[in-house]
Design an enzyme around this catalytic site. Structure first.
Site, short mmCIF file in Angstrom:
data_model
loop_
_atom_site.label_atom_id
_atom_site.label_comp_id
_atom_site.label_asym_id
_atom_site.label_seq_id
_atom_site.Cartn_x
_atom_site.Cartn_y
_atom_site.Cartn_z
N GLU A 1 0.58 -1.34 -0.06
CA GLU A 1 0.08 -0.17 0.21
C GLU A 1 0.90 1.10 0.32
O GLU A 1 1.67 1.37 0.78
CB GLU A 1 -0.99 -0.07 1.35
CG GLU A 1 -1.73 1.29 1.53
CD GLU A 1 -2.58 1.26 2.92
OE1 GLU A 1 -3.36 2.08 2.83
OE2 GLU A 1 -2.10 0.54 3.60
N LYS B 1 -9.43 2.46 -3.04
CA LYS B 1 -10.04 2.16 -1.88
C LYS B 1 -11.48 2.73 -1.56
O LYS B 1 -11.49 3.88 -1.59
CB LYS B 1 -8.93 2.57 -0.66
CG LYS B 1 -9.56 1.89 0.73
CD LYS B 1 -8.15 2.34 1.59
CE LYS B 1 -8.78 1.55 3.03
NZ LYS B 1 -7.64 1.82 4.18
N CYS C 1 -5.52 -2.50 2.74
CA CYS C 1 -5.36 -2.33 4.23
C CYS C 1 -6.37 -3.20 4.95
O CYS C 1 -6.85 -4.21 4.39
CB CYS C 1 -5.05 -0.79 4.74
SG CYS C 1 -4.97 -0.47 6.57
#
Length: 529
Positions: free
Chosen positions: A286, A350, A403
């Site tokens: 990430e 995301k 994440c």
């Protein structure tokens, strides 16, 4: 046992609160990295006995009568979440000069709020409480319901759900493919709490039989699943996962960006080890690219030169949209796919952002009081609109999660049916070598088993790993290690049930406990009259 239970039942005031707090804290030993699930066989019987004694005055209203049970559940939850989530405060110490003031809010505020879910679990259970096995079923229903609600209320945070304590190793993970997390939470609480029957001895034989039956089924199904012949792999993928172990104090330092990028490039360009093929896919963690591609188009050229024909790079980046003199920029925490020509072939943003970490809720209001996002980086992120699978070499489809998105079972299930593998990129370096990264990895590992898909996981400082569809670790890099792993991964979907059927099963298990508890409660009240 009867004497011990009696003493716990009669506890009052601060002593009752303290024992509930300690029981909740003890239950955290069932989670990664400790995996001492036997602690839950102490914590939950103690919780049952505490609720036994949490009675209100019969002349009070229903809510007042339930308040003692809520308090017991809240203190249990406060102990559980405080002991299980203290490591969140580590993120605020990375830039302590700016954010140390918020440490008490992270350490105390988050457990304080999450404890309300377990308070409601105890209160719901108390409405159907009995003096026999019915109260164990009621507790299982209450916890299953509130753990399910914890997954989506107030943006959702289903971290360290109780059911994970029942799945410390692949042998004990396989049942999740049938029950889903909702069912696993209910079954785990029921089994963990059954030893409470040793005190009253009502329904002791029934409880012992269910205890043995459920554990045998859990272990037996795991053994059968792991012993079954592997589904022949129609295709395979050679993968390299890069773990750069970048120091967070340098993450956004402009003077070292080139060095960080060179480290990533060097690890990616290394020759494969003995017996390994050149990777078709390279995976970076990430926000691994330490600059915006819009500012450094030369970086894409360098990546195109580094990638061999047919290779693809999936990298976590900060993606910018709308840059220009008259347009405000929007930034996304993204995964991009870069082909061997140095072109961005696809991108996924995301969708589920971290409140206060990646964006500031009610930003216009809170910014007036000087508040800002706490840990993620130099800008607020915008949420992506949708998630889709990225097409890999040979037509394979990888579903990326950034994440903590991977801890949400429903998010993963929605797209898993359209993909051949799950990808999780993360940067857990914010939390150092604490239980946090291990807990995060465990939940990602169980998503693989739940959906019957292999998992590729790249983390900045660990744990990076390749996990097969049965939850077995094929290869991994430890916390704070710098390096790369090369894996030849057979691709074969092995989901036992569809996500829809698994969801139905979980809800049915939860409702079964609720119905059993309600029936036994009604029968007890009728007999009392």
């Amino acid at each position: 046992m009867q004497r011990l239970a009696g003493r716990i039942i009669l506890l009052w005031g601060w002593r009752r609160a303290l024992v509930a707090f300690l029981a909740g804290a003890l239950a955290v030993l069932g989670q990664a990295p400790y995996d001492f699930f036997a602690a839950c066989f102490i914590s939950f019987p103690v919780l049952v006995w505490l609720i036994d004694g949490a009675t209100g005055d019969a002349s009070d209203s229903l809510l007042r009568r339930l308040r003692p049970a809520f308090a017991v559940g809240w203190w249990f939850g406060f102990g559980y979440f405080l002991a299980g989530l203290w490591w969140i405060g580590s993120a605020l110490l990375v830039e302590a000069d700016s954010f140390a003031w918020a440490l008490p809010f992270a350490l105390i505020g988050i457990p304080f709020a999450l404890a309300f879910f377990y308070g409601f679990a105890a209160m719901i259970a108390r409405t159907m409480w009995t003096n026999d096995i019915g109260r164990i079923a009621a507790l299982a229903f209450g916890f299953a319901l509130t753990e399910w609600l914890r997954g989506f209320l107030f943006t959702g945070f289903p971290w360290n759900a109780i059911g994970y304590a029942a799945m410390p190793v692949p042998l004990l993970m396989q049942s999740i493919s049938i029950t889903g997390m909702v069912g696993m939470n209910a079954l785990a609480v029921f089994v963990f709490a059954l030893p409470a029957l040793l005190a009253a001895r009502r329904h002791l034989r029934l409880g012992a039989a269910l205890f043995v039956l459920l554990i045998a089924a859990h272990v037996g199904f795991g053994f059968i699943s792991l012993s079954a012949p592997e589904t022949p792999a129609a295709r395979s993928l050679d993968v390299r996962i890069v773990q750069p172990a970048v120091d967070l104090s340098e993450k956004w330092d402009a003077s070292v960006r080139d060095r960080i990028f060179a480290t990533l490039m060097g690890l990616s360009a290394e020759a494969p080890g003995p017996g390994r093929q050149k990777p078709q896919l390279i995976l970076w963690p990430e926000t691994s690219v330490p600059f915006l591609f819009t500012e450094r188009p030369d970086a894409l050229t360098a990546l195109g030169d580094m990638l061999a024909p047919g290779q693809m790079l999936m990298a976590g980046v900060v993606r910018e949209e709308g840059s220009g003199a008259t347009t405000d920029s929007r930034y996304y925490n993204s995964v991009v796919a870069i082909n061997d020509k140095g072109e961005i072939a696809d991108a996924v943003d995301k969708v589920h952002l971290v409140p206060f970490g990646e964006y500031l809720p009610f930003a216009d209001l809170l910014s007036r009081f000087g508040l800002e996002q706490l840990v993620a980086g130099p800008m607020n992120f915008a949420a992506g609109n949708e998630r889709h699978a990225i097409m890999l070499p040979d037509g394979l489809r990888a579903l990326p999660f950034i994440c903590y998105e991977v801890i949400f079972p429903d998010l993963v299930e929605k797209g898993a049916k359209s993909a051949e593998l799950i990808v999780n990129v993360t940067n857990d370096a914010w939390f150092g070598d604490t239980p946090g990264p291990y807990q995060h990895f465990r939940q990602a590992q169980i998503r693989a088993v739940e959906n019957g898909l292999p998992l590729l996981r790249a983390a900045n400082n660990g744990i990076s790993a390749v996990v097969d569809p049965r939850g077995r670790i094929v290869d991994a890099l430890a916390i704070d290690a710098r390096g790369a792993i090369d894996v030849h991964l057979p691709i074969s979907a092995q989901a036992v049930l569809s996500s829809g059927q698994r969801r139905i099963n979980g809800m049915l298990i939860m409702l079964l406990f609720g119905m059993a508890a309600l029936m036994l409660s009604v029968r007890q009240r009728l007999r009392a009259n």
